[in-house]
Design an enzyme around this catalytic site. Structure first.
Site, PDB file in Angstrom:
ATOM      1  N   CYS A 260     -17.944  40.428 -52.573  1.00 17.30           N
ATOM      2  CA  CYS A 260     -16.720  40.891 -53.341  1.00 17.30           C
ATOM      3  C   CYS A 260     -15.388  40.868 -52.303  1.00 17.30           C
ATOM      4  O   CYS A 260     -14.748  40.020 -52.586  1.00 17.30           O
ATOM      5  CB  CYS A 260     -16.968  42.287 -53.837  1.00 17.30           C
ATOM      6  SG  CYS A 260     -18.093  42.552 -54.893  1.00 17.30           S
TER       7      CYS A 260
HETATM    8  N1  NAD Z   1     -22.704  42.872 -55.527  1.00 21.33           N
HETATM    9  C1  NAD Z   1     -21.616  43.699 -55.735  1.00 21.33           C
HETATM   10  O1  NAD Z   1     -21.411  44.621 -55.055  1.00 21.33           O
HETATM   11  C2  NAD Z   1     -20.723  43.188 -56.666  1.00 21.33           C
HETATM   12  C3  NAD Z   1     -19.833  44.269 -57.299  1.00 21.33           C
HETATM   13  C4  NAD Z   1     -18.830  44.175 -58.198  1.00 21.33           C
HETATM   14  C5  NAD Z   1     -18.919  43.069 -58.766  1.00 21.33           C
HETATM   15  N2  NAD Z   1     -19.556  41.862 -58.449  1.00 21.33           N
HETATM   16  C6  NAD Z   1     -19.680  40.671 -59.104  1.00 21.33           C
HETATM   17  O2  NAD Z   1     -20.651  40.611 -60.079  1.00 21.33           O
HETATM   18  C7  NAD Z   1     -21.141  39.140 -60.394  1.00 21.33           C
HETATM   19  C8  NAD Z   1     -22.574  39.114 -59.837  1.00 21.33           C
HETATM   20  O3  NAD Z   1     -22.763  39.537 -58.501  1.00 21.33           O
HETATM   21  P1  NAD Z   1     -24.140  39.958 -57.730  1.00 21.33           P
HETATM   22  O4  NAD Z   1     -23.925  40.762 -56.795  1.00 21.33           O
HETATM   23  O5  NAD Z   1     -25.037  40.811 -58.897  1.00 21.33           O
HETATM   24  O6  NAD Z   1     -24.892  38.602 -57.599  1.00 21.33           O
HETATM   25  P2  NAD Z   1     -26.236  38.377 -57.220  1.00 21.33           P
HETATM   26  O7  NAD Z   1     -26.561  36.717 -56.720  1.00 21.33           O
HETATM   27  O8  NAD Z   1     -26.957  39.468 -56.711  1.00 21.33           O
HETATM   28  O9  NAD Z   1     -26.903  38.087 -58.849  1.00 21.33           O
HETATM   29  C9  NAD Z   1     -26.778  36.954 -59.653  1.00 21.33           C
HETATM   30  C10 NAD Z   1     -27.943  36.707 -60.424  1.00 21.33           C
HETATM   31  O10 NAD Z   1     -27.781  35.737 -61.594  1.00 21.33           O
HETATM   32  C11 NAD Z   1     -28.614  34.895 -61.472  1.00 21.33           C
HETATM   33  N3  NAD Z   1     -28.072  33.584 -62.054  1.00 21.33           N
HETATM   34  C12 NAD Z   1     -27.470  32.669 -61.361  1.00 21.33           C
HETATM   35  N4  NAD Z   1     -26.998  31.897 -62.591  1.00 21.33           N
HETATM   36  C13 NAD Z   1     -27.634  32.206 -63.688  1.00 21.33           C
HETATM   37  C14 NAD Z   1     -27.648  31.850 -64.872  1.00 21.33           C
HETATM   38  N5  NAD Z   1     -26.944  30.568 -65.263  1.00 21.33           N
HETATM   39  N6  NAD Z   1     -28.549  32.312 -65.622  1.00 21.33           N
HETATM   40  C15 NAD Z   1     -28.899  33.519 -65.460  1.00 21.33           C
HETATM   41  N7  NAD Z   1     -29.037  34.153 -64.263  1.00 21.33           N
HETATM   42  C16 NAD Z   1     -28.296  33.315 -63.575  1.00 21.33           C
HETATM   43  C17 NAD Z   1     -29.277  34.605 -60.061  1.00 21.33           C
HETATM   44  O11 NAD Z   1     -30.537  34.131 -59.969  1.00 21.33           O
HETATM   45  C18 NAD Z   1     -28.933  36.075 -59.563  1.00 21.33           C
HETATM   46  O12 NAD Z   1     -30.225  36.931 -59.827  1.00 21.33           O
HETATM   47  C19 NAD Z   1     -20.057  38.445 -59.508  1.00 21.33           C
HETATM   48  O13 NAD Z   1     -19.185  37.946 -59.868  1.00 21.33           O
HETATM   49  C20 NAD Z   1     -19.753  39.427 -58.236  1.00 21.33           C
HETATM   50  O14 NAD Z   1     -18.575  39.009 -57.743  1.00 21.33           O
HETATM   51  C21 NAD Z   1     -20.882  42.151 -57.432  1.00 21.33           C
END
Ligand code: NAD
Length: 442
Positions: free
Chosen positions: A275
């Site tokens: 992030c």
């Molecule tokens: N990690 C954090 O602390 C956090 C906090 C707030 C916001 N975010 C935001 O949330 C979003 C997700 O982040 P995250 O940390 O969960 O990512 P992550 O990489 O942990 O998880 C994303 C998941 O999506 C899956 N994926 C990718 N493309 C896909 C598709 N087309 N269909 C279905 N699944 C798919 C991946 O296999 C993965 O398991 C991002 O935009 C991030 O900026 C993350």
């Protein structure tokens, strides 16, 4: 219009609405679990078959989500996961939680969102609510997603609803979770806002509704830019205080006694995670599209990204005091995850520190209770973590505390070490005769 709105509101109120969450990572898994826990039939949609299978076996792969909870919800039939996206047709509410990385050029990469949208339109049906949770630039929901859904011939409000709700999960934080972190929600239309707010209100304690999706998108970017900029400020102060031989941490502790107008931020080895290092670029990219330069963001990035170099400088200086060169020295890096008590290596500053020490000829090893292997991109190699033993610590010419995981006995570590560079102020509370001679703090 109102028939589909009223019907969805009723299905939400009596927990009949089916929830589909696309992307079961750090954000999507806790969310789908919370909806399942709230009594909704909830399904995770994943491209990674191993993750879907783990959930269906009742296992969790995210430390903040207990496996026992997943197992219980799967057993009850409230939670499941699939790689079969045709089942999106059966969902009333579809929430997108896919990654939003940066391209090499530091431009936003919304291709994962587009791919999720493609999956949704192949089964989009009347009455569905789609919510985007992935962090992104202002305008993504109404300028990018809405035209894709409109293209199907279905119309906003008359046939479907669309909203944005930023995720604020803080992995590893034992005090705040999906339920007790206030949720911001902004719809493309008033009706979209209302149904999305109603959905979240069933599982989170407080929902704050904004007048538009753009406000909600920008709110998320402000929050993380605020952190990046303030961390940049204290990181710059830390470098200045080093030059002036002033204890940065003592300065911040003193300033934090002011009961108003000051919020403490602390320096560190650099910023990491999915992030803080990335999100501000989503805002500055959008700014550039409008001929505007977001100068605070560039400056914070410049200062924060130089911190690993500053840490390496502290190691070099410490070894020099011991009449040693970095070249050939044994350096033990303690903690490589980007922050305390989690296993997430994304954008971790530890990687730049390890690579740069290796480039200077140091023999670098690392210990992290949560991470067994790291991938060094510059060198395109893997480095295996080692067990923490007295012999390993005693043999190290310098121990660098990069991430202060709480299950380490730092008193013992410092007692055994020859020299310690502490980037997290974790040795502050220790007492001991030669502590000051041995420990260099950021
Ligand atoms: N990690 C954090 O602390 C956090 C906090 C707030 C916001 N975010 C935001 O949330 C979003 C997700 O982040 P995250 O940390 O969960 O990512 P992550 O990489 O942990 O998880 C994303 C998941 O999506 C899956 N994926 C990718 N493309 C896909 C598709 N087309 N269909 C279905 N699944 C798919 C991946 O296999 C993965 O398991 C991002 O935009 C991030 O900026 C993350």
């Amino acid at each position: 219009m109102s028939d589909i709105k009223e019907s969805l509101l009723a299905r939400i109120a009596n927990r009949e609405a089916r929830i589909g969450v696309i992307g079961l990572g750090y954000v999507g898994l806790p969310l789908v679990v919370e909806f399942a826990h709230g009594g909704f039939k909830s399904t995770g949609f994943e491209v990674d078959l191993r993750k879907a299978e783990a959930i269906n076996r009742g296992e969790s792969y995210i430390p903040d989500v207990p496996g026992s909870q997943v197992a219980e919800l799967v057993r009850k039939g409230n939670l499941g996961a699939t790689t079969d996206f045709t089942q999106l047709a059966e969902q009333d509410i579809i929430i997108i939680c896919v990654p939003t990385p940066l391209r090499k050029t530091k431009d936003p990469d919304v291709s994962y969102i587009l791919s999720a949208a493609d999956r949704i339109i192949s089964t989009l049906k009347r009455g569905q609510l789609i919510i985007l949770e992935s962090t992104t630039y202002p305008g993504t929901t109404d300028e990018v997603l809405r035209p894709i859904f409109d293209e199907t011939g279905l119309q906003i409000d008359a046939d479907y609803f669309l909203a944005f709700s930023p995720e604020r999960v803080d992995p590893g934080n034992p005090n705040f979770n999906t339920k007790n972190i206030p949720k911001v929600v902004g719809g493309i239309t008033t009706a979209s806002s209302l149904v999305a707010t109603a959905a979240y209100a069933t599982i989170v304690d407080h929902v704050h509704r904004t007048s538009s999706a753009r406000v909600a998108e920008t709110c998320k970017l402000l929050e993380n830019t605020f952190r990046a900029v303030n961390i940049g400020l204290v990181n710059e102060l830390a470098q200045l205080c080093h030059e002036l031989d002033i204890d940065t941490w003592e300065v911040i502790t003193a300033a934090a006694t002011k009961p108003f107008g000051f919020m403490p931020f602390y320096p560190g080895p650099g910023i990491g995670g999915h992030c803080i290092p990335l999100d501000p670029h989503y805002l500055s990219w959008k700014a550039r599209m409008h001929g505007f330069e977001a100068r605070f963001i560039s400056l914070a990035e410049e200062v924060n990204s130089r911190m690993p170099e500053h840490v390496v400088g502290l190691v070099t200086g410490g070894l020099n005091r011991h009449r040693k060169a970095v070249n050939g020295s044994k350096i033990l890096v303690m903690g490589v995850a980007y922050k305390r008590d989690i296993d997430d290596m994304r954008e971790s500053p530890a990687l730049a520190i390890v690579e740069s020490l290796q480039e200077l000829g140091a023999e670098v090893s690392f210990h992290d209770p949560y991470v067994t292997t790291i991938h060094l991109e510059g060198a395109d190699r893997h480095l295996q973590g080692i067990p923490l033993t007295d012999a390993v610590v005693e043999a190290a010419d310098c121990v660098v505390i990069v991430t202060d995981h709480s299950n380490i006995d730092y008193g013992h570590l410092v007692a055994k070490a020859q020299l310690v560079v502490d980037t997290r102020n974790t040795t502050r509370k220790l007492k001991g005769g030669d502590l000051d001679a041995k420990v260099i703090r950021l």
